[in-house]
Design an enzyme around this catalytic site. Structure first.
Site, mmCIF file in Angstrom:
data_model
loop_
_atom_site.group_PDB
_atom_site.id
_atom_site.type_symbol
_atom_site.label_atom_id
_atom_site.label_comp_id
_atom_site.label_asym_id
_atom_site.label_seq_id
_atom_site.Cartn_x
_atom_site.Cartn_y
_atom_site.Cartn_z
ATOM 1 N N ASP A 40 12.995 1.592 -11.923
ATOM 2 C CA ASP A 40 12.931 2.941 -12.491
ATOM 3 C C ASP A 40 13.249 3.015 -13.978
ATOM 4 O O ASP A 40 13.978 2.195 -14.529
ATOM 5 C CB ASP A 40 13.847 3.905 -11.720
ATOM 6 C CG ASP A 40 15.280 3.402 -11.564
ATOM 7 O OD1 ASP A 40 15.493 2.172 -11.589
ATOM 8 O OD2 ASP A 40 16.189 4.243 -11.426
ATOM 9 N N GLU B 124 17.472 2.822 -9.160
ATOM 10 C CA GLU B 124 18.800 2.245 -9.418
ATOM 11 C C GLU B 124 19.665 3.211 -10.227
ATOM 12 O O GLU B 124 20.878 3.278 -10.056
ATOM 13 C CB GLU B 124 18.684 0.900 -10.162
ATOM 14 C CG GLU B 124 19.981 0.097 -10.219
ATOM 15 C CD GLU B 124 21.006 0.626 -11.204
ATOM 16 O OE1 GLU B 124 22.206 0.577 -10.894
ATOM 17 O OE2 GLU B 124 20.618 1.095 -12.297
HETATM 18 ZN ZN LIG Z 1 20.783 1.804 -16.651
HETATM 19 ZN ZN LIG Z 2 19.912 -0.964 -15.438
#
Ligand SMILES: [Zn+2]
Ligand SMILES: [Zn+2]
Length: 435
Positions: A97, A163
């Site tokens: 991401d 994440e």
């Molecule tokens: Zn980050």
């Molecule tokens: Zn990262």
């Protein structure tokens, strides 16, 4: 001492052999990895919205003959590559991401993408370098798929969404991948992951055994007072004054009660809300913040003392207060046995002088959730142009990564996978200290 020397020589010798015979595969992959990285950089997607990213990854894995599962934890992609001989299962993880940051540089592959985020239009940028992680892991998949004869066991490629955190109201990231069974079928014995670092020179690897990145816990303190006229504080209970005492008190847990020679610990109050106008003592206040710890005993002590102190302080001033602490992200805990097993491999690939022990950081990583289930090793890869003095931090508009550093990531993860699978050692979670 002598015995140790022999062991290391044997271990490195095997790596060097495998590496040498794969050298042509590595040199053939570098241009592709850089090209992929630049493509993903130019086409970033926010957490849980990595649709096109996932499609490109899945197409690549399929073209290599790797068994592919898509739509895991929303947009996650999982590839399973079986070697020619049976054995253990190692997982390699890359996050996919990007962030709501507007890129500010003159790179030819700069992102001009915008998207909606929490109701407003924002620029989107791979400002944490996850584009490099995807490209590196795609490269590892290609090299390993051409060397199945060297694989004793199975390699699982985990391309993980979100994440940086799923949007409010959504689940996502490593926790959801685990919930959806990514560590099972086939069951993973160990997991490796890396993070590119804009402040570590290209060619270098930094790592730490044990607690390497912090656990992050969000907390909310609700202070209850008694509303009164601002001119007559004696007829009320002032939640703003109580909040001030609480905030002050919290910092003494860090400075007077934590053994900071063991590991670092942080409490930050990031938000405080109370009151409506100058001459009203309000009824309540809310204090919101984050806790960072690198040791679970310290975390337990800190959480317990926060609750005790918050309610005692409020009580001392005739008010009441409650503390809620969310479980948050776990400690990114590198299994010490696995780390010492893999260091000779990393040194053989990167050069002994380029593999250095780092200090722990108080940032957090959801890779930690995998490490709660299986032994794992997470390390940092250099992405700063050698010889430069200026490098911008992650999550900023000027952040940049020198992609000449990516090949080392491909080589390291490839060699670690092969050496781990070919070794008889299998570090177990139950042997690691609490973490
Ligand atoms: Zn980050
Ligand atoms: Zn990262």
């Amino acid at each position: 001492m002598k015995k140790l020397g022999v062991l290391i020589v044997l271990c490195c010798g095997m790596t060097a052999f495998a590496q040498k015979s794969m050298e042509k595969d590595f040199s053939a992959i570098e241009d592709k990895v850089i090209e992929w990285r630049r493509y993903f950089h130019e086409h970033p997607e926010l957490s849980n919205r990595e649709f096109e990213t996932a499609e490109k990854i899945a197409d690549h894995l399929k073209s290599l003959g790797i068994e592919v599962q898509t739509g895991v934890a929303h947009t996650g992609v999982v590839g399973v590559l079986k070697g020619n001989k049976p054995g253990k299962v190692v997982a390699l993880r890359a996050d996919m991401d990007a962030l709501p940051v507007t890129e500010r540089n003159d790179l030819p592959f700069k992102s001009n993408v915008t998207s909606e985020y929490l109701g407003s239009e924002v620029g989107v940028m791979h400002a944490c370098g996850h584009d490099t992680h995807i490209a590196i892991l795609m490269g590892v998949a290609e090299v390993l798929s051409k060397n199945k004869d060297k694989i004793k066991g199975t390699v699982k490629f985990i391309f993980q969404p979100a994440e940086e955190g799923a949007p409010p109201g959504e689940e996502g990231g490593a926790a959801l991948m685990i919930k959806e069974g990514v560590l099972q079928n086939p069951d993973v014995d160990a997991i490796f992951g890396l993070h590119i670092n804009s402040q570590t020179p290209v060619g270098m690897i930094r790592y730490k055994s044990g607690g390497t990145m912090a656990a992050a816990q969000r907390f909310v303190i609700n202070v209850k007072g008694k509303q009164s006229h601002g001119s007559q504080p004696w007829s009320g209970v002032d939640p703003i004054l109580i909040s001030a005492k609480i905030i002050d008190g919290l910092q003494t847990i860090i400075s007077r009660e934590m053994n900071l020679t063991n590991e670092a610990a942080v409490i930050t109050v990031g938000k405080i809300t109370s009151g409506v106008r100058n001459n009203i003592i309000p009824e309540s206040a809310e204090i919101v913040g984050t806790i960072r710890t690198l040791d679970y005993d310290m975390q337990e002590q800190l959480n317990r003392r926060m609750k005790e102190m918050v309610s005692s302080i409020a009580e001392a001033y005739r008010g009441e207060a409650t503390t809620e602490i969310a479980s948050g992200t776990a400690i990114t805990y590198n299994n010490p046995e696995l780390v010492s097993q893999m260091i000779p491999t990393m040194e053989a690939v990167a050069g002994k002088e380029n593999v250095v022990v780092a200090k722990a950081v108080t940032g957090a990583e959801d890779f930690s959730f995998y490490q709660e289930k299986v032994p794992g090793f997470f390390f940092f890869l250099g992405g700063m142009t050698p010889g430069t003095t200026e490098s911008y931090p992650h999550h900023t508009p000027d952040f940049r990564i020198d992609d000449s550093g990516l090949l080392l990531g491909v080589k390291t993860l490839t060699a670690m996978s092969l050496d781990y699978l070919n070794s008889d050692k299998t570090p177990r979670l139950e042997n690691q200290p609490k973490g």
